[in-house]
Design an enzyme around this catalytic site. Structure first.
Site, short mmCIF file in Angstrom:
data_model
loop_
_atom_site.label_atom_id
_atom_site.label_comp_id
_atom_site.label_asym_id
_atom_site.label_seq_id
_atom_site.Cartn_x
_atom_site.Cartn_y
_atom_site.Cartn_z
N ARG A 97 -1.18 -0.80 -8.87
CA ARG A 97 -2.35 -0.51 -7.90
C ARG A 97 -2.57 1.31 -8.50
NH1 ARG A 97 -3.98 -1.41 -2.82
NH2 ARG A 97 -4.37 -3.72 -3.26
N ASP A 142 0.98 -1.54 0.13
CA ASP A 142 0.18 0.45 -0.05
C ASP A 142 1.27 1.07 -0.23
OD1 ASP A 142 -2.52 -0.90 -0.06
OD2 ASP A 142 -2.41 -1.15 2.23
N ARG A 172 -11.20 7.44 7.12
CA ARG A 172 -10.23 7.79 5.05
C ARG A 172 -11.07 6.94 4.20
NH1 ARG A 172 -5.43 6.15 7.17
NH2 ARG A 172 -5.53 4.15 6.06
P1 FDA Z 1 -14.00 9.18 -5.70
O1 FDA Z 1 -13.68 9.83 -4.35
O2 FDA Z 1 -14.11 10.77 -5.87
O3 FDA Z 1 -15.50 8.58 -5.66
C1 FDA Z 1 -15.77 7.76 -6.57
C2 FDA Z 1 -17.37 7.28 -6.35
O4 FDA Z 1 -16.81 6.54 -6.19
C3 FDA Z 1 -18.30 8.14 -5.70
O5 FDA Z 1 -19.17 9.35 -5.98
C4 FDA Z 1 -18.94 7.26 -4.33
O6 FDA Z 1 -20.23 6.78 -5.95
C5 FDA Z 1 -17.90 6.26 -4.67
N1 FDA Z 1 -17.15 6.04 -3.53
C6 FDA Z 1 -15.96 6.69 -3.38
N2 FDA Z 1 -15.07 6.40 -2.13
C7 FDA Z 1 -16.77 6.01 -1.30
C8 FDA Z 1 -16.95 5.47 -0.05
N3 FDA Z 1 -15.52 5.87 1.05
N4 FDA Z 1 -18.13 5.56 0.63
C9 FDA Z 1 -18.94 5.21 -0.62
N5 FDA Z 1 -18.99 5.21 -1.98
C10 FDA Z 1 -17.83 6.05 -2.19
N6 FDA Z 1 -5.10 5.03 -1.33
C11 FDA Z 1 -3.94 5.58 -0.81
O7 FDA Z 1 -3.50 6.49 -0.23
N7 FDA Z 1 -3.24 4.51 -0.53
C12 FDA Z 1 -3.43 3.21 -0.86
O8 FDA Z 1 -2.64 1.92 -0.36
C13 FDA Z 1 -4.96 2.99 -1.51
N8 FDA Z 1 -4.89 1.68 -1.86
C14 FDA Z 1 -6.41 1.20 -2.41
C15 FDA Z 1 -7.04 0.18 -2.88
C16 FDA Z 1 -8.02 0.27 -3.63
C17 FDA Z 1 -8.56 -0.94 -3.81
C18 FDA Z 1 -8.96 0.86 -3.31
C19 FDA Z 1 -9.87 1.16 -4.48
C20 FDA Z 1 -8.47 2.53 -3.30
C21 FDA Z 1 -7.42 2.20 -2.38
N9 FDA Z 1 -7.19 3.85 -1.78
C22 FDA Z 1 -5.41 3.84 -1.45
C23 FDA Z 1 -8.63 4.74 -1.60
C24 FDA Z 1 -8.04 5.71 -3.00
O9 FDA Z 1 -6.84 6.43 -3.01
C25 FDA Z 1 -9.34 6.72 -3.12
O10 FDA Z 1 -9.43 7.84 -1.54
C26 FDA Z 1 -10.85 6.08 -3.22
O11 FDA Z 1 -10.58 4.82 -3.36
C27 FDA Z 1 -11.74 6.80 -3.33
O12 FDA Z 1 -11.38 7.49 -4.80
P2 FDA Z 1 -12.35 7.70 -6.04
O13 FDA Z 1 -11.22 6.76 -7.05
O14 FDA Z 1 -12.76 5.25 -5.71
O15 FDA Z 1 -13.04 8.33 -6.29
#
Ligand code: FDA
Length: 316
Positions: free
Chosen positions: A193, A143, A297
């Site tokens: 990732r 991560d 977070r």
């Molecule tokens: P965004 O936050 O813009 O969300 C898009 C849409 O997704 C929202 O409109 C909603 O519909 C849905 N959604 C997103 N988050 C949601 C929530 N919490 N609850 C409900 N619905 C939600 N970060 C990091 O700093 N280090 C890491 O190692 C990782 N590892 C990681 C692994 C995996 C498999 C994922 C999917 C994510 C991470 N992250 C992470 C977290 C990442 O950086 C980010 O904060 C979240 O994925 C939210 O960003 P989105 O790209 O989903 O877009």
């Protein structure tokens, strides 16, 4: 950006908020939405269901910023036991092309913050996990944590990955440095990732407006997809998922040569839709007693989650 995000991320350090959350049943239910349990048995039950639905998993034993050696050792022991338990599960419903089972680790949980020896201790612990994982047919991804750890974490991966080609790296699109990191990782064919980034970072190192983070994500994604990387598209964002699907078609990548990755409890319908059309989908599943920083977070990412949180705490 959600204007409350900095305040929620600041509350991630508050013992008082944590106590409120653990003492309210409604809040405990909210925690369960994102974290299926504190014990390995609860985790395994959740993983079994995901595997049976055709989704791969990456399991995170929650913990970070360990400042004592015995806790780092305990985290390694838990991961070794976890890898054993995972390897015994039926993965026949998951498409081929990549390992159905993976663990995700934070180097700060493996000792990276233990003084000047910390980086070497964490790197050695990572090697121990990778060795065990290789025997069990399980993969590992490291991560990404806050920006003060990025260079050390990438250095550890650079050192260990030559012996374990499948060792995954997380890149946070919001960091200015990430496009260059993607270029370097694509050159060696790494599994990367790509996520937006979840920590509170200053504008000296990271884009702040959402639109700029999204644009940076697309630039990084193009570098990975058009290069030799195995891109792991870690996002729930419909716009970015659509852009990723276009790039998959343009670059003729097969399922497993790229993955869609989402978090446990978020957009499960979309996870199933992608898996149903034959894409490789991996769900990141956290478990353990140290769920608080992770939960904060998730709350900071979405105002609607914050509303649930406030209702849950008020209703105790
Ligand atoms: P965004 O936050 O813009 O969300 C898009 C849409 O997704 C929202 O409109 C909603 O519909 C849905 N959604 C997103 N988050 C949601 C929530 N919490 N609850 C409900 N619905 C939600 N970060 C990091 O700093 N280090 C890491 O190692 C990782 N590892 C990681 C692994 C995996 C498999 C994922 C999917 C994510 C991470 N992250 C992470 C977290 C990442 O950086 C980010 O904060 C979240 O994925 C939210 O960003 P989105 O790209 O989903 O877009």
């Amino acid at each position: 950006m959600n204007p409350l995000r900095p305040a929620i991320l600041a509350a991630a350090g508050s013992e008082r908020v944590k106590r409120l959350l653990t003492s309210s049943p409604a809040a405990a239910a909210l925690v369960r939405r994102f974290v299926p349990g504190e014990s390995r048995a609860e985790l395994v039950a959740a993983v079994r269901e995901l595997l049976a639905s055709g989704r791969a998993v990456s399991v995170d034993f929650l913990g970070e910023n360990t400042t004592d050696r015995s806790r780092a050792d305990a985290a390694v022991a838990e991961y070794l036991a976890l890898i054993n338990d995972l390897a015994a599960l039926d993965t026949s419903a998951v498409p081929r092309g990549a390992a159905p089972l993976e663990v995700s680790v934070k180097l700060s949980a493996l000792g990276q913050a233990l003084g000047s020896d910390g980086p070497a201790i964490a790197t050695e612990n990572l090697r121990v996990l990778c060795t065990k994982a290789a025997e069990a047919g399980v993969w590992v991804t490291v991560d990404a944590e806050d920006h003060t750890t990025t260079a050390r974490t990438l250095a550890a991966i650079r050192e260990v990955r030559p012996d374990f080609w499948w060792l995954g790296t997380v890149v946070q699109a919001y960091l200015y440095r990430s496009e260059d990191d993607c270029r370097e990782l694509a050159e060696v064919g790494a599994r990367v990732r790509l996520c937006k980034g979840a920590y509170r970072e200053p504008d000296t190192v990271a884009y702040q407006p959402r639109a700029e983070v999204d644009r940076a994500y697309l630039r990084c994604l193009r570098v990975l997809m058009r290069g030799d990387a195995r891109p792991l598209v870690a996002s729930h964002d419909p716009g970015l998922l659509a852009a990723a699907a276009d790039l998959v078609t343009q670059t003729a990548r097969r399922p497993g040569e790229m993955e869609y990755q989402m978090l446990y409890g978020i957009r499960a319908d979309e996870q199933l839709r992608l898996a149903g059309r034959g894409d490789f989908v991996r769900v990141y599943v956290p478990y353990g007693g140290q769920w608080y920083g992770y939960l904060m977070r998730r709350l900071a990412e979405r105002p609607a989650n914050l509303a649930f949180f406030l209702r849950a705490v008020a209703g105790r």
